[in-house]
Design an enzyme around this catalytic site. Structure first.
Site, PDB file in Angstrom:
ATOM      1  N   CYS A  20      59.924  10.810  70.115  1.00 37.75           N
ATOM      2  CA  CYS A  20      59.796   9.726  71.099  1.00 37.75           C
ATOM      3  C   CYS A  20      60.873   8.646  70.991  1.00 37.75           C
ATOM      4  CB  CYS A  20      58.416   9.092  70.979  1.00 37.75           C
ATOM      5  SG  CYS A  20      57.115  10.227  71.467  1.00 37.75           S
ATOM      6  N   ASN A  80      58.185   1.360  73.308  1.00 41.09           N
ATOM      7  CA  ASN A  80      58.859   2.196  72.306  1.00 41.09           C
ATOM      8  C   ASN A  80      60.223   1.623  71.928  1.00 41.09           C
ATOM      9  OD1 ASN A  80      56.786   3.923  71.973  1.00 41.09           O
ATOM     10  ND2 ASN A  80      57.818   5.749  72.745  1.00 41.09           N
TER      11      ASN A  80
HETATM   12  N1  LIG Z   1      54.399  13.290  70.636  1.00 36.59           N
HETATM   13  C1  LIG Z   1      54.073  12.014  70.699  1.00 36.59           C
HETATM   14  O1  LIG Z   1      53.800  11.364  69.684  1.00 36.59           O
HETATM   15  C2  LIG Z   1      54.010  11.324  72.029  1.00 36.59           C
HETATM   16  C3  LIG Z   1      53.352  10.089  72.125  1.00 36.59           C
HETATM   17  C4  LIG Z   1      53.292   9.465  73.364  1.00 36.59           C
HETATM   18  C5  LIG Z   1      53.899  10.052  74.463  1.00 36.59           C
HETATM   19  N2  LIG Z   1      54.559  11.241  74.321  1.00 36.59           N
HETATM   20  C6  LIG Z   1      55.168  11.853  75.518  1.00 36.59           C
HETATM   21  O2  LIG Z   1      54.278  12.861  75.993  1.00 36.59           O
HETATM   22  C7  LIG Z   1      55.028  13.954  76.554  1.00 36.59           C
HETATM   23  C8  LIG Z   1      54.652  15.244  75.854  1.00 36.59           C
HETATM   24  O3  LIG Z   1      55.013  15.146  74.497  1.00 36.59           O
HETATM   25  P1  LIG Z   1      54.536  16.206  73.407  1.00 36.59           P
HETATM   26  O4  LIG Z   1      55.012  15.708  72.099  1.00 36.59           O
HETATM   27  O5  LIG Z   1      53.092  16.508  73.597  1.00 36.59           O
HETATM   28  O6  LIG Z   1      55.391  17.490  73.871  1.00 36.59           O
HETATM   29  P2  LIG Z   1      55.243  19.008  73.352  1.00 36.59           P
HETATM   30  O7  LIG Z   1      56.596  19.588  73.458  1.00 36.59           O
HETATM   31  O8  LIG Z   1      54.528  19.044  72.047  1.00 36.59           O
HETATM   32  O9  LIG Z   1      54.275  19.702  74.428  1.00 36.59           O
HETATM   33  C9  LIG Z   1      54.639  19.952  75.750  1.00 36.59           C
HETATM   34  C10 LIG Z   1      53.854  21.174  76.218  1.00 36.59           C
HETATM   35  O10 LIG Z   1      54.071  21.349  77.618  1.00 36.59           O
HETATM   36  C11 LIG Z   1      54.124  22.753  77.887  1.00 36.59           C
HETATM   37  N3  LIG Z   1      54.772  22.956  79.190  1.00 36.59           N
HETATM   38  C12 LIG Z   1      56.063  22.774  79.539  1.00 36.59           C
HETATM   39  N4  LIG Z   1      56.249  23.071  80.838  1.00 36.59           N
HETATM   40  C13 LIG Z   1      55.048  23.434  81.335  1.00 36.59           C
HETATM   41  C14 LIG Z   1      54.587  23.864  82.614  1.00 36.59           C
HETATM   42  N5  LIG Z   1      55.419  23.960  83.651  1.00 36.59           N
HETATM   43  N6  LIG Z   1      53.290  24.166  82.760  1.00 36.59           N
HETATM   44  C15 LIG Z   1      52.432  24.078  81.709  1.00 36.59           C
HETATM   45  N7  LIG Z   1      52.815  23.686  80.475  1.00 36.59           N
HETATM   46  C16 LIG Z   1      54.112  23.371  80.290  1.00 36.59           C
HETATM   47  C17 LIG Z   1      54.873  23.311  76.695  1.00 36.59           C
HETATM   48  O11 LIG Z   1      54.662  24.693  76.533  1.00 36.59           O
HETATM   49  C18 LIG Z   1      54.283  22.471  75.545  1.00 36.59           C
HETATM   50  O12 LIG Z   1      53.143  23.115  74.997  1.00 36.59           O
HETATM   51  C19 LIG Z   1      56.494  13.553  76.410  1.00 36.59           C
HETATM   52  O13 LIG Z   1      56.916  12.914  77.580  1.00 36.59           O
HETATM   53  C20 LIG Z   1      56.471  12.559  75.263  1.00 36.59           C
HETATM   54  O14 LIG Z   1      57.552  11.654  75.320  1.00 36.59           O
HETATM   55  C21 LIG Z   1      54.608  11.898  73.138  1.00 36.59           C
END
Ligand SMILES: NC(=O)c1ccc[n+]([C@@H]2O[C@H](COP(=O)([O-])OP(=O)(O)OC[C@H]3O[C@@H](n4cnc5c(N)ncnc54)[C@H](O)[C@@H]3O)[C@@H](O)[C@H]2O)c1
Length: 480
Positions: A295, A243
């Site tokens: 990200c 990234n």
């Molecule tokens: N969005 C992207 O394009 C992308 C791509 C690659 C990697 N990532 C990484 O993946 C991870 C998640 O990103 P995202 O965009 O999906 O985040 P997001 O905020 O869309 O989703 C996170 C989810 O986790 C839930 N959550 C939080 N604490 C929790 C718990 N204790 N128990 C159960 N659920 C819980 C939240 O309610 C939310 O629905 C991050 O580390 C991000 O950097 C994201």
């Protein structure tokens, strides 16, 4: 690199594997439905009851191609949604952690959500499980998760922690998940590595691509994705380094674009000339108003912070960030140079999401730009195909901010039109209709979606990034 023997996974197992995915956001939800599409049985856990209820009812909650179709196919059958992580832990062999890792005030990744999930898993762990880091995390997180679980009284023999970073892009997330350039599995034991290889076997063996209704993409039975078998630390670094490198590429071409403006050259020609060199590659050489999203900004900051803590000079990343911040200010100056004064100007804004084909507005340069323009006293009519509801939640309601039903409604009687997000539909507007709608035929394009000559032929004054201003009236605008 570790070299585990995966030869027995050249054919996927006949029995579905039981997988839990914790977090049902952009990554968790996509992973859950894609694992089901690959033939596995999935429990998707979220601690937000409203999200769980909505997903059970068939609402995808996010705008993502193929997601409604897959959710519809597997909802409440091969993918179950719940809030109960204990039940999911008991029932599943692998538990993927896909919760957020936002940026903290110091720039570090905030790992408190990951820690909370690790503690909760530890409370119900009574038989062997593989815990998988899917969230983007700094190097050593794997060891912290292991330590936290052990501190909660779980014997080391009962679990392994694996790093399996996710590289999907919002907007094409489902196809990216099922057609990855590579699958990275960082593990320190053959047992855990074997389970991950088995989970991904439908892709790596190519059998998934034989399904008549499979989601189409770059991979095929003849060209399945490779699985890269690494140490956990290497896998963690691969994600951050990837990234950070992509962000660097964007900032690099933005700096080149600024040089092109100063030299009256054309950055599109320069980027093409660079990108045809296979060592460089054409992707991520598109100039604009800077990178954003959930990200790149946080991952660059976290990677910089990790390097700093380990005594490694990686100030190159500070420059990447500096150029990115500067790019938005430059665009604002460009708007000013075209319109002279900003107070009271009526501007049409196309695009609010951080990039096209998604409704995600986290760290969106477009939202930041709207805030800056409102602060300058402009009034704004905005249109975005998917992100307006989310935008309403972060932009305070104001008399000088309106949301419109279409690009042409936004353009009506505006002093200029600004393109801030690279939605495909913004690249194919009816230019005659747009010209008729605007008060002044000025388009300031922060995403270089149009050919300047075409815009001039349609009677527009057209300013873009890193290319000479194009105007039917000589010397009407100048780039400062
Ligand atoms: N969005 C992207 O394009 C992308 C791509 C690659 C990697 N990532 C990484 O993946 C991870 C998640 O990103 P995202 O965009 O999906 O985040 P997001 O905020 O869309 O989703 C996170 C989810 O986790 C839930 N959550 C939080 N604490 C929790 C718990 N204790 N128990 C159960 N659920 C819980 C939240 O309610 C939310 O629905 C991050 O580390 C991000 O950097 C994201």
């Amino acid at each position: 690199m570790t070299n585990h023997d995966f030869s027995r996974f050249s054919v996927p197992s006949a029995e579905p594997l039981q997988i839990a995915v914790v977090g049902s956001g952009y990554v968790g939800l996509v992973a859950a439905v894609c694992f089901a599409e690959m033939g596995h049985e999935v429990i998707c856990v979220d601690n937000d009851q409203r999200k769980v209820d909505a997903l059970k009812g068939g609402d995808t909650l996010i705008h993502e191609l193929h997601l409604p179709e897959l959710l519809n196919r597997y909802r409440n059958t091969r993918v179950r949604f719940m809030t109960d992580l204990a039940e999911a832990t008991r029932e599943c062999q692998a538990i993927f952690i896909a919760v957020g890792t936002p940026q903290s005030e110091t720039g570090d990744a905030d790992l408190s959500y990951v820690e909370a999930v690790a503690c909760e898993i530890a409370r119900t762990l009574t038989s062997y499980k593989v815990i998988v880091e899917k969230s983007t995390v700094p190097v050593y997180t794997n060891e912290w998760i292991r330590r936290v679980i052990e501190r909660n009284g779980v014997h080391r023999e009962l679990f392994d922690v694996v790093s399996n970073p996710e590289f999907l892009r919002e907007g094409t997330a489902v196809a990216d998940f099922l057609h990855p350039d590579r699958i990275v599995v960082g593990s320190d034991t053959p047992r855990a590595a074997a389970l991950l290889a088995e989970i991904y076997a439908p892709l790596t063996s190519g059998t998934y691509y034989q399904k008549p209704d499979h989601i189409r993409g770059a991979c095929s039975t003849a060209a399945p994705p490779p699985l890269l078998d690494t140490s956990t630390k290497s896998a963690e670094i691969i994600k951050h380094a990837s990234n950070a490198f992509l962000a660097l590429k964007i900032s690099f071409i933005n700096a080149v674009a600024n040089l092109c403006e100063a030299a009256d050259a054309n950055v599109e020609q320069v980027a093409r000339g660079m990108g045809l060199d296979r060592r460089i590659g054409a992707r991520f050489l598109r100039p604009g108003i800077g990178y954003g999203g959930s990200c790149f900004p946080k991952d660059v900051a976290a990677f910089r912070s990790v390097a700093e803590q380990m005594g490694v000079d990686f100030t190159l990343l500070c420059e990447v960030e500096k150029i990115n911040v500067g790019q938005k200010k430059r665009f604002l100056s460009k708007v000013r140079s075209a319109l002279w004064t900003l107070r009271g100007k009526r501007l049409a804004v196309l695009g609010l999401s951080f990039k096209g084909e998604t409704d995600d507005i986290r760290e969106s340069p477009a939202i930041e730009m709207v805030k800056m323009l409102l602060a300058e006293g402009c009034s704004i009519s905005a249109f975005d195909p998917a992100a307006m509801d989310r935008a309403r939640q972060v932009l305070p309601p104001a008399a000088n901010l309106a949301y419109e039903e279409s690009a042409y409604d936004a353009a009506r009687d505006a002093d200029a039109l600004l393109i801030l997000t690279d939605w495909q539909e913004f690249a194919t507007l009816d230019l005659a209709l747009l010209h008729k709608s605007l008060r002044y035929a000025i388009v300031i394009d922060g995403r270089n979606l149009y050919d300047p000559q075409v815009m001039v032929q349609h009677g527009f004054t057209y300013l873009s990034v890193g290319r000479p201003a194009a105007t039917p009236v000589r010397d009407f605008v100048s780039i400062s």
